[in-house]
Design a protein around this motif. Structure first.
Motif, PDB file in Angstrom:
ATOM      1  N   UNK A   1       0.983  -1.175   0.070  1.00 28.19           N
ATOM      2  CA  UNK A   1      -0.078  -0.100  -0.034  1.00 28.19           C
ATOM      3  C   UNK A   1       0.845   1.027   0.046  1.00 28.19           C
ATOM      4  N   UNK A   2       0.739   2.240  -0.896  1.00 28.35           N
ATOM      5  CA  UNK A   2       1.403   3.470  -0.725  1.00 28.35           C
ATOM      6  C   UNK A   2       0.561   4.482  -0.741  1.00 28.35           C
ATOM      7  N   UNK A   3       0.655   5.347   0.127  1.00 24.54           N
ATOM      8  CA  UNK A   3      -0.205   6.547   0.829  1.00 24.54           C
ATOM      9  C   UNK A   3       0.235   7.909   0.400  1.00 24.54           C
ATOM     10  N   UNK A   4      -0.224   8.694  -0.316  1.00 18.60           N
ATOM     11  CA  UNK A   4       0.216   9.854  -0.837  1.00 18.60           C
ATOM     12  C   UNK A   4      -1.019  10.950  -0.253  1.00 18.60           C
ATOM     13  N   UNK A   5      -0.369  12.346  -0.865  1.00 15.67           N
ATOM     14  CA  UNK A   5      -1.049  13.555  -0.165  1.00 15.67           C
ATOM     15  C   UNK A   5      -2.543  13.526  -0.139  1.00 15.67           C
TER      16      UNK A   5
ATOM     17  N   UNK B   1      -2.246   2.103  -4.434  1.00 18.30           N
ATOM     18  CA  UNK B   1      -2.022   3.642  -4.428  1.00 18.30           C
ATOM     19  C   UNK B   1      -3.148   4.541  -3.734  1.00 18.30           C
ATOM     20  N   UNK B   2      -2.768   5.258  -2.881  1.00 16.99           N
ATOM     21  CA  UNK B   2      -4.240   6.051  -2.318  1.00 16.99           C
ATOM     22  C   UNK B   2      -3.703   7.452  -2.297  1.00 16.99           C
ATOM     23  N   UNK B   3      -4.472   8.129  -3.016  1.00 12.15           N
ATOM     24  CA  UNK B   3      -4.411   9.785  -3.395  1.00 12.15           C
ATOM     25  C   UNK B   3      -3.214  10.230  -3.687  1.00 12.15           C
ATOM     26  N   UNK B   4      -2.687   9.708  -4.863  1.00 17.44           N
ATOM     27  CA  UNK B   4      -1.168   9.999  -5.470  1.00 17.44           C
ATOM     28  C   UNK B   4      -1.394  11.393  -5.994  1.00 17.44           C
ATOM     29  N   UNK B   5      -0.361  12.254  -5.717  1.00 13.75           N
ATOM     30  CA  UNK B   5       0.122  13.298  -6.374  1.00 13.75           C
ATOM     31  C   UNK B   5       1.401  13.275  -7.066  1.00 13.75           C
ATOM     32  N   UNK B   6       1.718  12.783  -8.251  1.00 13.13           N
ATOM     33  CA  UNK B   6       3.149  12.404  -8.654  1.00 13.13           C
ATOM     34  C   UNK B   6       3.910  13.844  -9.053  1.00 13.13           C
ATOM     35  N   UNK B   7       4.273  14.545  -8.270  1.00  7.51           N
ATOM     36  CA  UNK B   7       5.095  15.815  -8.637  1.00  7.51           C
ATOM     37  C   UNK B   7       6.468  15.470  -8.484  1.00  7.51           C
ATOM     38  N   UNK B   8       7.243  16.255  -9.214  1.00  7.60           N
ATOM     39  CA  UNK B   8       8.655  15.941  -9.297  1.00  7.60           C
ATOM     40  C   UNK B   8       9.474  15.636  -7.945  1.00  7.60           C
ATOM     41  N   UNK B   9       9.438  16.649  -7.020  1.00  7.96           N
ATOM     42  CA  UNK B   9       9.890  16.389  -5.505  1.00  7.96           C
ATOM     43  C   UNK B   9       9.455  15.497  -4.836  1.00  7.96           C
TER      44      UNK B   9
ATOM     45  N   UNK C   1       2.634  -4.571   3.945  1.00  7.54           N
ATOM     46  CA  UNK C   1       3.466  -3.232   3.964  1.00  7.54           C
ATOM     47  C   UNK C   1       2.930  -1.951   3.537  1.00  7.54           C
ATOM     48  N   UNK C   2       2.849  -1.211   4.291  1.00  8.05           N
ATOM     49  CA  UNK C   2       2.862   0.198   3.906  1.00  8.05           C
ATOM     50  C   UNK C   2       3.587   1.409   3.669  1.00  8.05           C
ATOM     51  N   UNK C   3       3.670   1.995   2.916  1.00 14.68           N
ATOM     52  CA  UNK C   3       4.698   3.274   2.512  1.00 14.68           C
ATOM     53  C   UNK C   3       4.144   4.716   2.374  1.00 14.68           C
ATOM     54  N   UNK C   4       4.652   5.713   2.551  1.00 13.81           N
ATOM     55  CA  UNK C   4       4.245   6.841   2.075  1.00 13.81           C
ATOM     56  C   UNK C   4       5.202   7.556   1.111  1.00 13.81           C
ATOM     57  N   UNK C   5       4.572   8.675   0.314  1.00 12.40           N
ATOM     58  CA  UNK C   5       5.506   9.379  -0.291  1.00 12.40           C
ATOM     59  C   UNK C   5       5.901  10.644   0.683  1.00 12.40           C
ATOM     60  N   UNK C   6       6.630  11.522   0.269  1.00 10.41           N
ATOM     61  CA  UNK C   6       7.146  12.802   1.008  1.00 10.41           C
ATOM     62  C   UNK C   6       5.820  13.405   1.460  1.00 10.41           C
ATOM     63  N   UNK C   7       4.774  13.677   0.264  1.00 11.09           N
ATOM     64  CA  UNK C   7       3.697  14.374   0.636  1.00 11.09           C
ATOM     65  C   UNK C   7       2.543  13.697   1.505  1.00 11.09           C
TER      66      UNK C   7
END
Length: 562
Positions: A215-219, A283-291, A240-246
């Motif tokens: 599971x990948x959690x985003x902004x 993928x939950x709530x992805x916001x795929x910006x550069x940073x 397993x669950x991961x996050x992005x920076x946002x």
């Protein structure tokens, strides 16, 4: 039996627990501001400038789900637009109320101050239109309440800024008070049943076949209030669950299935391998910006990717418009348990912590700071990190449960966090006086919006700690380009005098340059007490930066030169 239109607006906001109004006075909104004081529990923040007020409204909304910014026509609203644009980009619900000239003045096309001198009173409204979910330029008192309600609902549901142009002569006109008796309907419209069922069945088929899912959690999981759904999904599946920076703070990082922060090629090698070798990604709530992606360096080996968004769901290459993630996730949670009974949990990545043991006279570094501060954080903290070394350094810090992270990774407006900290601190005062708000801001960023510390002093936000990372200028810019260029230099300030300059009543200013000095602060129980506004200037080497920022800067320079 009747209330003024201005009071109607603020009563509606009060019903939604929006109790602080941000902005500045101007002659076209003064009558409106009188109405703030007529509503029990409502306060007028009175910010230092409109840009800072927009930043503050953004920070407040990230805690409460909605905020209100009031500016005057033309000069005021344009000054706020950078902050409004950031709220639009990062999905932050905000009501931007603009006091505009009277309807009579507009109809006569008078050559008023704050206009362009061409009789066009809608030009600024049109300028804002592309960074708004919806707008209302009110001209009829009879439809005004319904227009206000419509705008508030859209700001809340879509988590985007909206605009209300309110003529000065309408503010004191009366509308029926009974309209306030009907609560605003803020519920999401139901998903179309057949489309949602098709999504669920397709996802369940992928789940049934998956051997190594994650599971990948985003902004947008945070912005659209899906933390509970994420928590339930992790607990039921044991994936397993991961996050992005946002997405950081969207998951309890103390959870045994938390695997870390994924930033494409900038991730810790074990995190990168775990994510990219999976055979199913939810993928939950992805916001795929550069940073947010390590300059778009995601490298999944599987095509089995399900993206849950606020207004659609995507399964592999198939789009399902209108299937909103909150209801869809709830439905998935209700049906997924039988299909994960035989799932054998794989181990989550082990990311060793940087060793902070060193002699007390050791000069401070970014690596030491971001590891050590994790142990000073406590449950319920609100942690605000500025674009630059702070936003990248915080990725390697561990958040306690129920922490809220605020960082403007996509919009990246330098100086955003000082204003956002004001909004977050005032929201925290209203929600829970024991909540701490902790700001990490660079010495360069501070200089853009330092005036807003005056607002902290005015409202005695003694729940606030400001860590000013003094590395002698714009280190993130130096790393991208111009390491020795003077345009990345700043005029050094005596930062420890700032709280005195703004007349803080209860305050403490400290400078630290060694690990021992900062360790002493963290170990002092009085340093953690919410009884004064604190500034801690942290002296760091000029080119010292978190490793992932150094790598990101190289990627950014390559992108800029291609």
């Amino acid at each position: 039996m009747e209330v003024t239109l201005g009071r109607f607006l603020f009563e509606r906001l009060s019903q939604l627990k929006v109790n602080t109004i941000f902005g500045l006075p101007g002659d076209f909104n003064l009558s409106l501001l009188d109405k703030v004081y007529e509503v029990d529990g409502m306060r007028w923040a009175g910010n230092a400038n409109e840009l800072n007020a927009a930043y503050a409204a953004d920070g407040y909304s990230r805690i409460k789900g909605l905020s209100c910014l009031v500016t005057t026509f033309g000069v005021g609203e344009l000054s706020a637009l950078n902050g409004v644009g950031g709220a639009f980009a990062e999905y932050v619900g905000m009501l931007h109320v603009v006091g505009v000239p009277s309807i009579l003045s507009q109809s006569k096309q008078l050559l008023l101050h704050h206009t362009l001198g061409n009789g066009d009173f809608t030009v600024f409204h049109r300028m804002s239109n592309n960074i708004l979910q919806t707008t209302a330029f009110i001209s009829d008192i009879n439809t005004a309440p319904s227009e206000i309600d419509r705008c508030i609902r859209e700001a809340w549901v879509y988590q985007r800024p909206v605009y209300i142009g309110l003529p000065a002569n309408l503010v004191d006109l009366k509308v029926p008070a009974h309209l306030l008796d009907q609560p605003l309907d803020l519920s999401l419209r139901p998903n179309e049943p057949e489309a949602q069922e098709e999504v669920i069945q397709n996802v369940l088929k992928l789940v049934e076949r998956a051997q190594n899912p994650i599971i990948l959690v985003d902004a947008c999981a945070l912005r659209h209030n899906c933390r509970e759904e994420v928590k339930e999904l992790v607990n039921i599946t044991n994936y397993p669950v991961f996050t992005t920076p946002m997405g950081k703070s969207g998951v309890n990082e103390d959870h045994p299935r938390f695997g870390g922060v994924y930033v494409g090629t900038l991730s810790h090698p074990e995190v990168k391998e775990s994510v990219e070798s999976s055979d199913l990604i939810l993928s939950i709530g992805a916001l795929l910006s550069d940073f947010n992606t390590g300059s778009f360096s995601y490298s999944y080996k599987t095509k089995n990717v399900v993206e849950f968004h606020s207004d659609y769901t995507k399964i592999k290459q198939a789009n399902f418009p209108g299937v909103q993630m909150k209801e869809c996730l709830q439905m998935l949670i209700s049906k997924i348990a039988p299909l994960v009974i035989n799932y054998k949990p794989v181990s989550v990545p082990y990311v060793p912590e940087y060793n902070t043991a060193c002699p007390p006279e050791t000069p401070l570094t970014q690596e030491w700071l971001w590891t050590r501060v994790s142990h000073w954080f406590r449950e319920g903290d609100i942690i605000v990190t500025e674009t630059g070394t702070s936003a990248f350094g915080i990725i390697q810090s561990r958040f306690p449960n129920n922490t809220i992270g605020i960082s403007q990774v996509l919009w990246g407006s330098i100086g955003f966090t000082v204003g956002a900290t004001v909004g977050a601190a005032m929201a925290a005062q209203e929600l829970d006086p024991t909540k701490r708000v902790i700001l990490f801001v660079g010495d360069g960023s501070l200089q853009l919006t330092v005036q807003e510390i005056s607002t902290m002093c005015k409202w005695q936000t003694n729940n606030t700690w400001m860590f000013v990372l003094n590395n002698d200028g714009y280190t993130i810019e130096r790393l991208i380009h111009g390491m020795n260029a003077t345009y990345n230099d700043i005029q050094p300030w005596k930062n420890l005098k700032i709280l005195d300059l703004f007349n803080a009543k209860e305050s403490e200013s400290t400078r630290v340059s060694t690990t021992g000095e900062l360790e002493s602060l963290f170990e002092d129980p009085m340093f953690a007490v919410l009884n004064k506004l604190r500034m801690i200037e942290v002296l760091l080497p000029r080119m010292d930066a978190p490793a992932n920022l150094v790598a990101q800067a190289k990627l950014s320079e390559q992108v800029n030169n291609t």
